[in-house]
Design a protein around this motif. Structure first.
Motif: not given
Length: 428
Positions: A170-184, A403-408
């Protein structure tokens, strides 16, 4: 004839003893020979690993090409574990070995294999489909024996030492999604979408419209079953499609555990296609098994029995192709022991369910799969295998400048995952 056989066996024994002494310097490995007597390698320290090699044919093949022959001997019952498991044997071998070219007869074999692979290493669409079917179109019940509930067949992300397999995936999916910086509502392409877990996660968390492509009939069937179960057929679309045949544009492109199957000669083709599919302000994230070492051909046994056509690149082989195809690398992360820990969980789960694997296939297949999981884990612990996560874009302004956006993003997803988990617990 008997004299000739006796001379040949004496030579093979001497070469094997040379190989053993060159390879095992620390620890303790005792080998019972086909003749009934024993030889040993190591300094006698630690737990003794004891094996038996039952035939001169298997011993000869090990001397000539151990990369292939050790695994084959175990599969065929010609290498028998007497004390310890296969993991213990491979752990002992790899803790002693370096990633440098070995000496002896096997070094010539390795050079010939590398030349052969270079000549034939192009994965056409037809060949790619055949290679994928070899591994991923196995009985779906096999993967139930060792994967997590979401069927994530790639490296987990262990945020804390106590994390289990479910938490890490689950954390892997979060980590990848955070890097994608997706918008709805953005449109996402998942190249090599597996059993659909990441695509469905992105759809749930971002209301994204996701196209997942795979070359596996079994993966496609399960992915579509899952999409229907979540009532997301119109939002998440899974297709049996080679990435090279796709058209259109996507806001985000992600690929997890697929690039290993592209083949070195196809890297330029891959990144050219990704460039054409990515919107001008789009972002891509690539997650694959790579090396910390200089480029090296895939292990012969793995290439023959597990991942035909597979290749694990060094960063030096990937970066130039990204640059040549007009893409900008915006972030690189190297996950080091995360896959070793993932494989440890898979191996223990598989060994606990080994008899079910025998029932699905046979004893030879179960030995093959055990050797695969044990070899992969020790490869990530000792042989320079890692995960590369490369983020890229067409435009230098496509992402925030820190890179702050990834952590957020990751923390926001973590909070939502916790809420979802509590809701499921209450409902269940």
């Amino acid at each position: 004839m008997k004299k000739r056989d006796s001379l040949f066996r004496r030579i093979i024994r001497e070469k094997f003893e040379d190989l053993l002494s060159d390879t095992i310097r620390k620890g303790s490995l005792v080998v019972e020979m086909p003749s009934g007597d024993s030889c040993a390698g190591g300094d006698g320290s630690g737990r003794q690993v004891r094996i038996r090699i039952t035939s001169w044919k298997a011993l000869t093949r090990i001397v000539l090409y151990p990369d292939l022959a050790v695994g084959e001997a175990y599969m065929d019952g010609d290498l028998v574990m007497l004390d310890g498991e296969m993991y213990d044997l491979l752990d002992l071998i790899f803790t002693n070995m370096t990633v440098d070219e070995p000496s002896g007869l096997s070094s010539l074999t390795r050079r010939l294999v590398r030349l052969f692979v270079r000549l034939l290493d192009y994965n056409s669409p037809t060949r790619s489909r055949r290679n994928v079917a070899h591994h991923y179109d196995l009985d779906r019940r096999l993967y139930d024996l060792f994967l997590d509930s979401d069927r994530q067949y790639s490296c987990g992300y262990f945020e804390t030492p106590g994390d289990g397999l479910e938490e890490a995936q689950l954390a892997k999916k979060r980590h990848l999604a955070a890097k994608m910086n997706l918008e709805p509502g953005q449109r996402v392409l998942d190249i090599g979408s597996g059993w659909g877990g990441l695509a469905l996660y992105l759809a749930r968390m971002y209301d994204a419209s996701v196209l997942g492509v795979t070359l596996s009939d079994e993966q496609l069937a399960i992915s579509n079953e899952r999409a229907r179960a979540e009532k997301r057929e119109g939002q998440v679309d899974f297709k049996l499609r080679d990435y090279r045949s796709l058209t259109g544009r996507f806001d985000r492109i992600v690929s997890v555990g697929m690039f290993e199957h592209v083949g070195k000669r196809s890297y330029g083709e891959f990144f050219a296609k990704v460039r054409d599919l990515l919107e001008d302000d789009g972002v891509g994230v690539l997650h694959y098994i790579g090396r910390t070492t200089a480029p090296y051909v895939t292990n012969g046994w793995v290439r023959k029995y597990i991942f035909p056509g597979g290749y694990l690149p060094s960063l030096s082989e990937v970066m130039p192709e990204i640059e040549r195809n007009g893409l900008t690398v915006t972030d690189v992360e190297v996950l080091r022991l995360h896959y070793a820990d993932t494989l440890r969980h898979w191996r223990k789960r598989f060994m606990a369910n080994r008899m079910r694997a025998v029932e699905l296939y046979d004893k030879r297949f179960a030995r093959m799969w055990e050797f695969y999981l044990a070899g992969a884990e020790t490869g990530f612990r000792y042989q320079g295998l890692v995960i590369h996560q490369i983020q890229f874009a067409k435009s230098v302004s496509a992402l925030p400048v820190t890179r702050d956006y990834m952590t957020e993003n990751e923390e926001g997803l973590r909070q939502r995952d916790r809420v979802s988990e509590r809701s499921q617990t209450a409902a269940g």
